[in-house]
Motif scaffolding. Structure first.
Motif, PDB file in Angstrom:
ATOM      1  N   ASP A 132       0.869  -1.170   0.000  1.00  0.00           N
ATOM      2  CA  ASP A 132       0.000   0.000   0.000  1.00  0.00           C
ATOM      3  C   ASP A 132       0.909   1.224   0.000  1.00  0.00           C
ATOM      4  O   ASP A 132       1.699   1.414   0.938  1.00  0.00           O
ATOM      5  CB  ASP A 132      -0.891  -0.019   1.238  1.00  0.00           C
ATOM      6  N   VAL A 133       0.823   2.060  -1.031  1.00  0.00           N
ATOM      7  CA  VAL A 133       1.759   3.183  -1.142  1.00  0.00           C
ATOM      8  C   VAL A 133       1.601   4.183  -0.009  1.00  0.00           C
ATOM      9  O   VAL A 133       2.525   4.960   0.274  1.00  0.00           O
ATOM     10  CB  VAL A 133       1.633   3.909  -2.506  1.00  0.00           C
ATOM     11  N   GLY A 134       0.450   4.184   0.653  1.00  0.00           N
ATOM     12  CA  GLY A 134       0.250   5.090   1.775  1.00  0.00           C
ATOM     13  C   GLY A 134       0.862   4.611   3.075  1.00  0.00           C
ATOM     14  O   GLY A 134       0.854   5.333   4.079  1.00  0.00           O
ATOM     15  N   ASP A 135       1.415   3.410   3.076  1.00  0.00           N
ATOM     16  CA  ASP A 135       2.040   2.808   4.255  1.00  0.00           C
ATOM     17  C   ASP A 135       3.547   2.901   4.098  1.00  0.00           C
ATOM     18  O   ASP A 135       4.150   2.177   3.303  1.00  0.00           O
ATOM     19  CB  ASP A 135       1.593   1.353   4.396  1.00  0.00           C
ATOM     20  N   VAL A 136       4.173   3.770   4.854  1.00  0.00           N
ATOM     21  CA  VAL A 136       5.591   4.046   4.649  1.00  0.00           C
ATOM     22  C   VAL A 136       6.444   2.802   4.874  1.00  0.00           C
ATOM     23  O   VAL A 136       7.415   2.560   4.133  1.00  0.00           O
ATOM     24  CB  VAL A 136       6.062   5.228   5.532  1.00  0.00           C
ATOM     25  N   ALA A 137       6.102   1.986   5.863  1.00  0.00           N
ATOM     26  CA  ALA A 137       6.884   0.772   6.106  1.00  0.00           C
ATOM     27  C   ALA A 137       6.753  -0.199   4.939  1.00  0.00           C
ATOM     28  O   ALA A 137       7.732  -0.837   4.524  1.00  0.00           O
ATOM     29  CB  ALA A 137       6.430   0.105   7.407  1.00  0.00           C
ATOM     30  N   GLY A 138       5.538  -0.316   4.388  1.00  0.00           N
ATOM     31  CA  GLY A 138       5.323  -1.189   3.242  1.00  0.00           C
ATOM     32  C   GLY A 138       6.085  -0.729   2.017  1.00  0.00           C
ATOM     33  O   GLY A 138       6.632  -1.548   1.265  1.00  0.00           O
ATOM     34  N   VAL A 139       6.131   0.577   1.805  1.00  0.00           N
ATOM     35  CA  VAL A 139       6.883   1.126   0.667  1.00  0.00           C
ATOM     36  C   VAL A 139       8.377   0.853   0.831  1.00  0.00           C
ATOM     37  O   VAL A 139       9.052   0.427  -0.113  1.00  0.00           O
ATOM     38  CB  VAL A 139       6.621   2.639   0.523  1.00  0.00           C
ATOM     39  N   LYS A 140       8.900   1.096   2.013  1.00  0.00           N
ATOM     40  CA  LYS A 140      10.331   0.845   2.241  1.00  0.00           C
ATOM     41  C   LYS A 140      10.671  -0.616   1.988  1.00  0.00           C
ATOM     42  O   LYS A 140      11.697  -0.935   1.358  1.00  0.00           O
ATOM     43  CB  LYS A 140      10.704   1.240   3.666  1.00  0.00           C
ATOM     44  N   ALA A 141       9.810  -1.523   2.441  1.00  0.00           N
ATOM     45  CA  ALA A 141      10.059  -2.952   2.243  1.00  0.00           C
ATOM     46  C   ALA A 141      10.003  -3.319   0.770  1.00  0.00           C
ATOM     47  O   ALA A 141      10.818  -4.115   0.276  1.00  0.00           O
ATOM     48  CB  ALA A 141       9.042  -3.768   3.036  1.00  0.00           C
ATOM     49  N   ALA A 142       9.043  -2.741   0.044  1.00  0.00           N
ATOM     50  CA  ALA A 142       8.892  -3.054  -1.380  1.00  0.00           C
ATOM     51  C   ALA A 142      10.112  -2.601  -2.173  1.00  0.00           C
ATOM     52  O   ALA A 142      10.631  -3.341  -3.022  1.00  0.00           O
ATOM     53  CB  ALA A 142       7.626  -2.398  -1.928  1.00  0.00           C
TER      54      ALA A 142
ATOM     55  N   ALA B 128      13.107  -2.033  -1.000  1.00  0.00           N
ATOM     56  CA  ALA B 128      14.248  -2.842  -0.590  1.00  0.00           C
ATOM     57  C   ALA B 128      14.264  -4.162  -1.348  1.00  0.00           C
ATOM     58  O   ALA B 128      15.335  -4.654  -1.744  1.00  0.00           O
ATOM     59  CB  ALA B 128      14.202  -3.093   0.917  1.00  0.00           C
ATOM     60  N   GLU B 129      13.080  -4.725  -1.585  1.00  0.00           N
ATOM     61  CA  GLU B 129      12.975  -5.955  -2.370  1.00  0.00           C
ATOM     62  C   GLU B 129      13.402  -5.718  -3.812  1.00  0.00           C
ATOM     63  O   GLU B 129      14.096  -6.545  -4.415  1.00  0.00           O
ATOM     64  CB  GLU B 129      11.535  -6.472  -2.329  1.00  0.00           C
ATOM     65  N   VAL B 130      13.003  -4.591  -4.384  1.00  0.00           N
ATOM     66  CA  VAL B 130      13.422  -4.248  -5.750  1.00  0.00           C
ATOM     67  C   VAL B 130      14.936  -4.151  -5.831  1.00  0.00           C
ATOM     68  O   VAL B 130      15.575  -4.704  -6.743  1.00  0.00           O
ATOM     69  CB  VAL B 130      12.768  -2.921  -6.198  1.00  0.00           C
ATOM     70  N   GLN B 131      15.535  -3.445  -4.886  1.00  0.00           N
ATOM     71  CA  GLN B 131      16.993  -3.280  -4.908  1.00  0.00           C
ATOM     72  C   GLN B 131      17.695  -4.620  -4.730  1.00  0.00           C
ATOM     73  O   GLN B 131      18.699  -4.904  -5.403  1.00  0.00           O
ATOM     74  CB  GLN B 131      17.420  -2.312  -3.818  1.00  0.00           C
ATOM     75  N   SER B 132      17.164  -5.447  -3.844  1.00  0.00           N
ATOM     76  CA  SER B 132      17.770  -6.751  -3.598  1.00  0.00           C
ATOM     77  C   SER B 132      17.669  -7.660  -4.822  1.00  0.00           C
ATOM     78  O   SER B 132      18.623  -8.356  -5.184  1.00  0.00           O
ATOM     79  CB  SER B 132      17.101  -7.413  -2.399  1.00  0.00           C
ATOM     80  N   ARG B 133      16.511  -7.637  -5.485  1.00  0.00           N
ATOM     81  CA  ARG B 133      16.273  -8.535  -6.615  1.00  0.00           C
ATOM     82  C   ARG B 133      17.008  -8.090  -7.871  1.00  0.00           C
ATOM     83  O   ARG B 133      17.566  -8.911  -8.608  1.00  0.00           O
ATOM     84  CB  ARG B 133      14.773  -8.630  -6.902  1.00  0.00           C
ATOM     85  N   PHE B 134      17.013  -6.781  -8.159  1.00  0.00           N
ATOM     86  CA  PHE B 134      17.510  -6.291  -9.445  1.00  0.00           C
ATOM     87  C   PHE B 134      18.837  -5.546  -9.361  1.00  0.00           C
ATOM     88  O   PHE B 134      19.498  -5.339 -10.384  1.00  0.00           O
ATOM     89  CB  PHE B 134      16.464  -5.391 -10.110  1.00  0.00           C
ATOM     90  N   GLY B 135      19.183  -5.077  -8.183  1.00  0.00           N
ATOM     91  CA  GLY B 135      20.465  -4.394  -8.031  1.00  0.00           C
ATOM     92  C   GLY B 135      20.437  -2.925  -8.384  1.00  0.00           C
ATOM     93  O   GLY B 135      21.336  -2.180  -7.995  1.00  0.00           O
ATOM     94  N   ARG B 136      19.418  -2.472  -9.119  1.00  0.00           N
ATOM     95  CA  ARG B 136      19.315  -1.066  -9.467  1.00  0.00           C
ATOM     96  C   ARG B 136      17.866  -0.745  -9.857  1.00  0.00           C
ATOM     97  O   ARG B 136      17.046  -1.650 -10.043  1.00  0.00           O
ATOM     98  CB  ARG B 136      20.263  -0.674 -10.585  1.00  0.00           C
ATOM     99  N   LEU B 137      17.598   0.544  -9.991  1.00  0.00           N
ATOM    100  CA  LEU B 137      16.277   1.012 -10.407  1.00  0.00           C
ATOM    101  C   LEU B 137      16.472   2.180 -11.363  1.00  0.00           C
ATOM    102  O   LEU B 137      17.160   3.146 -11.042  1.00  0.00           O
ATOM    103  CB  LEU B 137      15.459   1.457  -9.190  1.00  0.00           C
ATOM    104  N   ASP B 138      15.884   2.069 -12.540  1.00  0.00           N
ATOM    105  CA  ASP B 138      16.046   3.102 -13.573  1.00  0.00           C
ATOM    106  C   ASP B 138      14.818   3.983 -13.752  1.00  0.00           C
ATOM    107  O   ASP B 138      14.930   5.095 -14.268  1.00  0.00           O
ATOM    108  CB  ASP B 138      16.382   2.429 -14.909  1.00  0.00           C
ATOM    109  N   LEU B 139      13.654   3.490 -13.322  1.00  0.00           N
ATOM    110  CA  LEU B 139      12.415   4.228 -13.572  1.00  0.00           C
ATOM    111  C   LEU B 139      11.397   3.932 -12.486  1.00  0.00           C
ATOM    112  O   LEU B 139      11.209   2.773 -12.099  1.00  0.00           O
ATOM    113  CB  LEU B 139      11.826   3.821 -14.930  1.00  0.00           C
ATOM    114  N   LEU B 140      10.740   4.973 -12.011  1.00  0.00           N
ATOM    115  CA  LEU B 140       9.531   4.856 -11.194  1.00  0.00           C
ATOM    116  C   LEU B 140       8.403   5.581 -11.900  1.00  0.00           C
ATOM    117  O   LEU B 140       8.552   6.767 -12.229  1.00  0.00           O
ATOM    118  CB  LEU B 140       9.750   5.469  -9.806  1.00  0.00           C
ATOM    119  N   PHE B 141       7.297   4.875 -12.142  1.00  0.00           N
ATOM    120  CA  PHE B 141       6.071   5.538 -12.573  1.00  0.00           C
ATOM    121  C   PHE B 141       5.137   5.568 -11.368  1.00  0.00           C
ATOM    122  O   PHE B 141       4.561   4.572 -10.970  1.00  0.00           O
ATOM    123  CB  PHE B 141       5.418   4.825 -13.752  1.00  0.00           C
TER     124      PHE B 141
END
Length: 253
Positions: free
Chosen positions: A63-73, A75-88
C-alpha cells in the motif's frame, strides 16, 4: 546519438487502468517491471497479459500510503535487481463528489495518503536507490492529472493532491540534478478505465449541467509513458498532457 533507456522499472497501481497500460507498454519494449499494488490478483492478471514478456514482470504487494510497506517493497526491488532506472508513480484514488463541507475526514485523509503521501514515499525510496547506485541516476514520472490544472466540481481532495504533485515533480527534478535523476509529470484526461466509467453516463460540469464526456484508449497513455521513459537521461519531458481530444478541458467552465 544517445541510446534510448531500457532498464528496471517500478509501476505503482499496476493492477488496473493506467498503471496496467503503462506496465504493459514498458514490458513490450524490453523493460523489467516490478508491478506494485495493494492486491496480488490484479497484479498477476497484468503479468499474464504481458504474454512472452511476463517473465520480466514481478508482482509486488504494498500500500503506497504505508511508509513501512513502501520501504520494504523498494528494498525488495533493490535486492532482486540491483538497481532502479524508472519509477512511474501512478497509484491513487478519488473521493465521492459531495459538497465541500460534506467531505469526510476519512475521504480527505485517505486521498492525501494515496495520492500525495504515497507518491512522496515511493519517490523518496526510488531517489535513494538512484542516487547511490553505480552508475547513478534514473527517472521518476508522476501521474498528475488534468485536475493538476483545473478542478472538476466537487473534487477538492483529488484536485488538491494533484496540484501538489506538480510541486513535488519540480522539486524532485531540481534536487535530482546533481545525481542524474530526472523527473516529469504526465497529466491525463479521460482515459477509458473503470475510474472514468461514470463519464459515459454524464458527469457534473462547471456550469451546473451534466454531460457525457469523450474518453480515449488507455493504451495510448501507456505509450506516452513509454515515450517519456525511453528518453536518455540528458533529456526530460517535464510535463506532458495527454487527453481525449473532445473532452471539455480547453474552454472548461
Amino acid at each position: 546519438m544517445s541510446k534510448a533507456m531500457i532498464g528496471t522499472a517500478v509501476v505503482t497501481g499496476a493492477g488496473t487502468g493506467i498503471g496496467r497500460a503503462a506496465a504493459l507498454s514498458l514490458l513490450g519494449a524490453g523493460w523489467t517491471v516490478a508491478l506494485l499494488g495493494r492486491r496480488l490478483e490484479p497484479l498477476l492478471e497484468t503479468q499474464g497479459l504481458a504474454g512472452s514478456a511476463s517473465d520480466h514482470a514481478f508482482p509486488l504487494t504494498a500500500d503506497v500510503g504505508d511508509v513501512a510497506g513502501v520501504k520494504a517493497a523498494f528494498a525488495e526491488v533493490q535486492s532482486r535487481f540491483g538497481r532502479l532506472d524508472l519509477l512511474f508513480n501512478n497509484a491513487g484514488r478519488g473521493a465521492p463528489p459531495v459538497e465541500f463541507d460534506e467531505i469526510t475526514d476519512e475521504d480527505w485523509l485517505g486521498t492525501v495518503a494515496a495520492n500525495l503521501n504515497g507518491a512522496f514515499f515511493c519517490a523518496r525510496a526510488a531517489f535513494g536507490i538512484m542516487r547511490r547506485q553505480d552508475p547513478k541516476g534514473g527517472r521518476i514520472i508522476n501521474n498528475g492529472s488534468i485536475s493538476a490544472h483545473a478542478p472538476r466540481p466537487f473534487s477538492a481532495p483529488y484536485t488538491a493532491t494533484k496540484h501538489a504533485i506538480t510541486g513535488l515533480t519540480k522539486s524532485i527534478f531540481l534536487d535530482g540534478r546533481a545525481h542524474d535523476i530526472v523527473a516529469g509529470q504526465i497529466d491525463i484526461g479521460n482515459a477509458a478505465t473503470p475510474m472514468t466509467e461514470r463519464m459515459t453516463k454524464g458527469v457534473p460540469q462547471a456550469n451546473g449541467t451534466r454531460m457525457v464526456e469523450e474518453r480515449m484508449d488507455v493504451a495510448k497513455v501507456g505509450e506516452a509513458v513509454l515515450h517519456m521513459a525511453s528518453l536518455p537521461l540528458e533529456a526530460n519531458i517535464l510535463t506532458m498532457t495527454i487527453m481525449a481530444s473532445k473532452m471539455p478541458f480547453v474552454g472548461r467552465g
